[in-house]
Design an enzyme around this catalytic site. Sequence first.
Site, PDB file in Angstrom:
ATOM      1  N   TYR A  57       0.781  -1.114   0.044  1.00 27.90           N
ATOM      2  CA  TYR A  57       0.120   0.091  -0.003  1.00 27.90           C
ATOM      3  C   TYR A  57       0.772   1.351   0.076  1.00 27.90           C
ATOM      4  O   TYR A  57       1.673   1.435   0.924  1.00 27.90           O
ATOM      5  CB  TYR A  57      -1.095   0.225   1.154  1.00 27.90           C
ATOM      6  CG  TYR A  57      -1.893  -1.052   1.281  1.00 27.90           C
ATOM      7  CD1 TYR A  57      -2.174  -1.922   0.129  1.00 27.90           C
ATOM      8  CD2 TYR A  57      -2.668  -1.213   2.750  1.00 27.90           C
ATOM      9  CE1 TYR A  57      -3.197  -2.971   0.307  1.00 27.90           C
ATOM     10  CE2 TYR A  57      -3.365  -2.377   2.717  1.00 27.90           C
ATOM     11  CZ  TYR A  57      -3.896  -3.273   1.488  1.00 27.90           C
ATOM     12  OH  TYR A  57      -4.758  -4.297   1.627  1.00 27.90           O
ATOM     13  N   HIS A 125      -0.404 -12.047   1.274  1.00 24.00           N
ATOM     14  CA  HIS A 125      -1.370 -11.244   0.549  1.00 24.00           C
ATOM     15  C   HIS A 125      -1.977 -11.964  -0.694  1.00 24.00           C
ATOM     16  O   HIS A 125      -3.087 -11.736  -0.823  1.00 24.00           O
ATOM     17  CB  HIS A 125      -0.724  -9.868   0.168  1.00 24.00           C
ATOM     18  CG  HIS A 125      -1.456  -8.778  -0.144  1.00 24.00           C
ATOM     19  ND1 HIS A 125      -0.734  -7.327   0.008  1.00 24.00           N
ATOM     20  CD2 HIS A 125      -2.815  -8.665  -0.260  1.00 24.00           C
ATOM     21  CE1 HIS A 125      -2.029  -6.426  -0.112  1.00 24.00           C
ATOM     22  NE2 HIS A 125      -3.191  -7.266  -0.366  1.00 24.00           N
ATOM     23  N   SER A 204     -12.891  -4.985   2.175  1.00 30.49           N
ATOM     24  CA  SER A 204     -13.694  -4.270   1.142  1.00 30.49           C
ATOM     25  C   SER A 204     -15.387  -4.524   1.495  1.00 30.49           C
ATOM     26  O   SER A 204     -16.045  -4.902   0.876  1.00 30.49           O
ATOM     27  CB  SER A 204     -13.518  -4.362  -0.281  1.00 30.49           C
ATOM     28  OG  SER A 204     -12.348  -4.137  -0.733  1.00 30.49           O
ATOM     29  N   PRO A 205     -15.472  -4.516   2.776  1.00 35.65           N
ATOM     30  CA  PRO A 205     -16.814  -4.872   3.410  1.00 35.65           C
ATOM     31  C   PRO A 205     -17.928  -3.888   2.944  1.00 35.65           C
ATOM     32  O   PRO A 205     -19.261  -4.110   2.812  1.00 35.65           O
ATOM     33  CB  PRO A 205     -16.528  -4.989   4.873  1.00 35.65           C
ATOM     34  CG  PRO A 205     -15.668  -3.957   5.225  1.00 35.65           C
ATOM     35  CD  PRO A 205     -14.918  -3.998   4.095  1.00 35.65           C
ATOM     36  N   LEU A 206     -17.480  -2.747   2.598  1.00 39.40           N
ATOM     37  CA  LEU A 206     -18.527  -1.639   2.032  1.00 39.40           C
ATOM     38  C   LEU A 206     -18.500  -2.015   0.560  1.00 39.40           C
ATOM     39  O   LEU A 206     -19.084  -0.880  -0.101  1.00 39.40           O
ATOM     40  CB  LEU A 206     -18.298  -0.306   2.499  1.00 39.40           C
ATOM     41  CG  LEU A 206     -18.104  -0.150   4.159  1.00 39.40           C
ATOM     42  CD1 LEU A 206     -17.485   1.263   4.299  1.00 39.40           C
ATOM     43  CD2 LEU A 206     -19.638  -0.240   4.837  1.00 39.40           C
ATOM     44  N   GLY A 207     -17.972  -2.802  -0.158  1.00 38.36           N
ATOM     45  CA  GLY A 207     -18.037  -2.951  -1.436  1.00 38.36           C
ATOM     46  C   GLY A 207     -17.039  -1.614  -2.184  1.00 38.36           C
ATOM     47  O   GLY A 207     -17.523  -1.122  -3.176  1.00 38.36           O
ATOM     48  N   GLY A 209     -16.895   1.098  -0.872  1.00 37.06           N
ATOM     49  CA  GLY A 209     -17.804   2.245  -0.997  1.00 37.06           C
ATOM     50  C   GLY A 209     -19.081   2.177  -1.489  1.00 37.06           C
ATOM     51  O   GLY A 209     -19.908   2.928  -1.191  1.00 37.06           O
ATOM     52  N   PHE A 210     -19.232   1.339  -2.709  1.00 35.08           N
ATOM     53  CA  PHE A 210     -20.304   1.175  -3.603  1.00 35.08           C
ATOM     54  C   PHE A 210     -21.545   1.184  -2.706  1.00 35.08           C
ATOM     55  O   PHE A 210     -22.554   1.946  -3.007  1.00 35.08           O
ATOM     56  CB  PHE A 210     -20.071   0.394  -4.568  1.00 35.08           C
ATOM     57  CG  PHE A 210     -21.093   0.367  -5.668  1.00 35.08           C
ATOM     58  CD1 PHE A 210     -20.959   1.454  -6.740  1.00 35.08           C
ATOM     59  CD2 PHE A 210     -22.300  -0.322  -5.675  1.00 35.08           C
ATOM     60  CE1 PHE A 210     -22.056   1.480  -7.763  1.00 35.08           C
ATOM     61  CE2 PHE A 210     -23.118  -0.297  -6.588  1.00 35.08           C
ATOM     62  CZ  PHE A 210     -22.921   0.555  -7.857  1.00 35.08           C
ATOM     63  N   GLY A 213     -23.870   3.935  -1.179  1.00 33.49           N
ATOM     64  CA  GLY A 213     -24.347   4.837  -2.118  1.00 33.49           C
ATOM     65  C   GLY A 213     -23.842   5.917  -2.226  1.00 33.49           C
ATOM     66  O   GLY A 213     -24.481   7.024  -3.032  1.00 33.49           O
TER      67      GLY A 213
HETATM   68  N1  LIG Z   1      -6.221  -8.431   1.367  1.00 30.02           N
HETATM   69  C1  LIG Z   1      -6.588  -7.691   0.057  1.00 30.02           C
HETATM   70  O1  LIG Z   1      -6.336  -8.132  -1.090  1.00 30.02           O
HETATM   71  C2  LIG Z   1      -7.360  -6.349   0.256  1.00 30.02           C
HETATM   72  C3  LIG Z   1      -7.802  -5.606  -0.913  1.00 30.02           C
HETATM   73  C4  LIG Z   1      -8.708  -4.644  -0.666  1.00 30.02           C
HETATM   74  C5  LIG Z   1      -8.581  -4.059   0.558  1.00 30.02           C
HETATM   75  N2  LIG Z   1      -8.135  -4.671   1.546  1.00 30.02           N
HETATM   76  C6  LIG Z   1      -8.199  -4.308   3.083  1.00 30.02           C
HETATM   77  O2  LIG Z   1      -9.625  -3.667   3.415  1.00 30.02           O
HETATM   78  C7  LIG Z   1      -9.767  -2.465   3.852  1.00 30.02           C
HETATM   79  C8  LIG Z   1     -11.190  -2.056   3.570  1.00 30.02           C
HETATM   80  O3  LIG Z   1     -11.236  -2.201   2.121  1.00 30.02           O
HETATM   81  P1  LIG Z   1     -11.622  -0.993   1.143  1.00 30.02           P
HETATM   82  O4  LIG Z   1     -10.893   0.096   1.647  1.00 30.02           O
HETATM   83  O5  LIG Z   1     -11.239  -1.491  -0.260  1.00 30.02           O
HETATM   84  O6  LIG Z   1     -13.275  -0.777   0.766  1.00 30.02           O
HETATM   85  P2  LIG Z   1     -14.446  -0.442   1.990  1.00 30.02           P
HETATM   86  O7  LIG Z   1     -14.035  -0.647   3.252  1.00 30.02           O
HETATM   87  O8  LIG Z   1     -15.498  -1.560   1.536  1.00 30.02           O
HETATM   88  O9  LIG Z   1     -14.869   0.969   1.427  1.00 30.02           O
HETATM   89  C9  LIG Z   1     -14.104   1.807   1.469  1.00 30.02           C
HETATM   90  C10 LIG Z   1     -14.576   3.110   0.890  1.00 30.02           C
HETATM   91  O10 LIG Z   1     -16.098   3.623   1.414  1.00 30.02           O
HETATM   92  C11 LIG Z   1     -16.016   4.684   2.065  1.00 30.02           C
HETATM   93  N3  LIG Z   1     -16.545   4.462   3.266  1.00 30.02           N
HETATM   94  C12 LIG Z   1     -16.234   4.485   4.457  1.00 30.02           C
HETATM   95  N4  LIG Z   1     -17.383   4.472   5.305  1.00 30.02           N
HETATM   96  C13 LIG Z   1     -18.380   5.143   4.690  1.00 30.02           C
HETATM   97  C14 LIG Z   1     -19.666   5.514   5.251  1.00 30.02           C
HETATM   98  N5  LIG Z   1     -19.838   5.229   6.584  1.00 30.02           N
HETATM   99  N6  LIG Z   1     -20.285   5.998   4.346  1.00 30.02           N
HETATM  100  C15 LIG Z   1     -19.970   6.277   3.179  1.00 30.02           C
HETATM  101  N7  LIG Z   1     -18.782   6.033   2.580  1.00 30.02           N
HETATM  102  C16 LIG Z   1     -17.964   5.254   3.379  1.00 30.02           C
HETATM  103  C17 LIG Z   1     -14.498   5.515   2.015  1.00 30.02           C
HETATM  104  O11 LIG Z   1     -14.413   6.715   1.615  1.00 30.02           O
HETATM  105  P3  LIG Z   1     -13.903   7.928   2.424  1.00 30.02           P
HETATM  106  O12 LIG Z   1     -12.458   7.527   2.641  1.00 30.02           O
HETATM  107  O13 LIG Z   1     -14.313   8.949   1.700  1.00 30.02           O
HETATM  108  O14 LIG Z   1     -14.570   7.756   3.732  1.00 30.02           O
HETATM  109  C18 LIG Z   1     -13.745   4.338   1.026  1.00 30.02           C
HETATM  110  O15 LIG Z   1     -13.742   4.853  -0.411  1.00 30.02           O
HETATM  111  C19 LIG Z   1      -8.558  -1.843   3.107  1.00 30.02           C
HETATM  112  O16 LIG Z   1      -8.340  -0.568   3.831  1.00 30.02           O
HETATM  113  C20 LIG Z   1      -7.645  -2.754   3.098  1.00 30.02           C
HETATM  114  O17 LIG Z   1      -6.886  -2.773   4.470  1.00 30.02           O
HETATM  115  C21 LIG Z   1      -7.513  -5.781   1.646  1.00 30.02           C
END
Ligand SMILES: NC(=O)c1ccc[n+]([C@@H]2O[C@H](COP(=O)([O-])OP(=O)(O)OC[C@H]3O[C@@H](n4cnc5c(N)ncnc54)[C@H](OP(=O)(O)O)[C@@H]3O)[C@@H](O)[C@H]2O)c1
Length: 336
Positions: A57, A125, A204-207, A209-210, A213
């Site tokens: 990262y 990873h 990526s539990p919030l997809g 961010g998708f 919404g």
């Molecule tokens: N092992 C792997 O291969 C792998 C791959 C991907 C990710 N990950 C890990 O998983 C973590 C989380 O995944 P991710 O960052 O991909 O996706 P995510 O947690 O599903 O979504 C993150 C996005 O959601 C937005 N968000 C967060 N909380 C929100 C809320 N309450 N309301 C509206 N928008 C919100 C954030 O925007 P803002 O920043 O603008 O709030 C960000 O763009 C990563 O940080 C990483 O540590 C691991």
Amino acid sequence: MNAVTVQLGDDLLVSPLGFGGMALTPVYGEVDPAEALRTLHHAVDAGVSFIDTADIYGGGSNEELIARLLKERRGEVQLATKFGLVGNPSAGYTDIRGDAAYVKQAVDRSLQRLGTDSIDLYYMHRRDLRVPIVETVEAMAGLVQAGKVRHLGLSEVTAEELRAASSIHPIAAVQSEWSIWSRDVERNVVPAAAELGVGFVPYSPLGRGFLTGTVDASTLGSNDFRRNIPRFAADAAGANQGVVAAVRAVAAELSVARRAATPAQVALAWLLAQGRKLGLPVVPIPGTRRADRIDENLGALALEFTAAQLKTLDAAADAVVGSRSADPNWVSQGRE
Ligand SMILES: NC(=O)c1ccc[n+]([C@@H]2O[C@H](COP(=O)([O-])OP(=O)(O)OC[C@H]3O[C@@H](n4cnc5c(N)ncnc54)[C@H](OP(=O)(O)O)[C@@H]3O)[C@@H](O)[C@H]2O)c1
């Protein structure tokens, strides 16, 4: 640390919601480093002390950012990082390495960047398909013996790979993408983890961010990684508004601390409900650059669904268009 903890594997105690640090260095748009550090401190203040990073990262700068938090608060944090991807996520990875020599080098580089002498949870990873997984895990087990790492984890492994790895050394957690719109892991990997006593850390539990919404897929910046993901392409993203609508509809029926629940809370609570149903410790790691969203996301811990609400979310999941990765081998699904 949070009064309530969840146990991953034999004895790794973590906060019930973790924090994904990936987007605190640019991958989903620009970041203000000072705000990123404030957000990390806020996470720990709020009890979200299971912090996730990886050596790739920000090309190493993400671990260096986390080091600034650890410098003051190492004892309050359960630290997870990963090795194996070579390159930078915004520019694309150039190689995957799982050979023993690389594992030894990678951990020392991570420890140095993180400014700590041990990592609580060290993940592979991605699987290096040129190297038998048992060889990689043997090298990782050596790091536990050397005191550099406390627990081992694996990201995007198949059930078969998880079983092979577990025969070499206990695995505390699998970290793979899992959310309302990414459910392929439920077929094989999730049941295998439940059977083996391995915890699950949905990424990526919030997809990405998708599901909240708030992401308009048509306006993503040129260096936003999500542009590479098929389900964010124009047609798919349009069709996938259905899943966002379903999450919003369920949120509208629920409340958290006397306020309407939010889509992010519903997406996270859905994962927690899956864990309860399966008897599997599930600790999602949502990421955000904004401190206020950490508080919002914690509200998920208080939500419970009716059977009808779960049915609505299941139906929406079944209608998702487009895969979660352009490269099927990038994720466990492609090797099953
Ligand atoms: N092992 C792997 O291969 C792998 C791959 C991907 C990710 N990950 C890990 O998983 C973590 C989380 O995944 P991710 O960052 O991909 O996706 P995510 O947690 O599903 O979504 C993150 C996005 O959601 C937005 N968000 C967060 N909380 C929100 C809320 N309450 N309301 C509206 N928008 C919100 C954030 O925007 P803002 O920043 O603008 O709030 C960000 O763009 C990563 O940080 C990483 O540590 C691991």
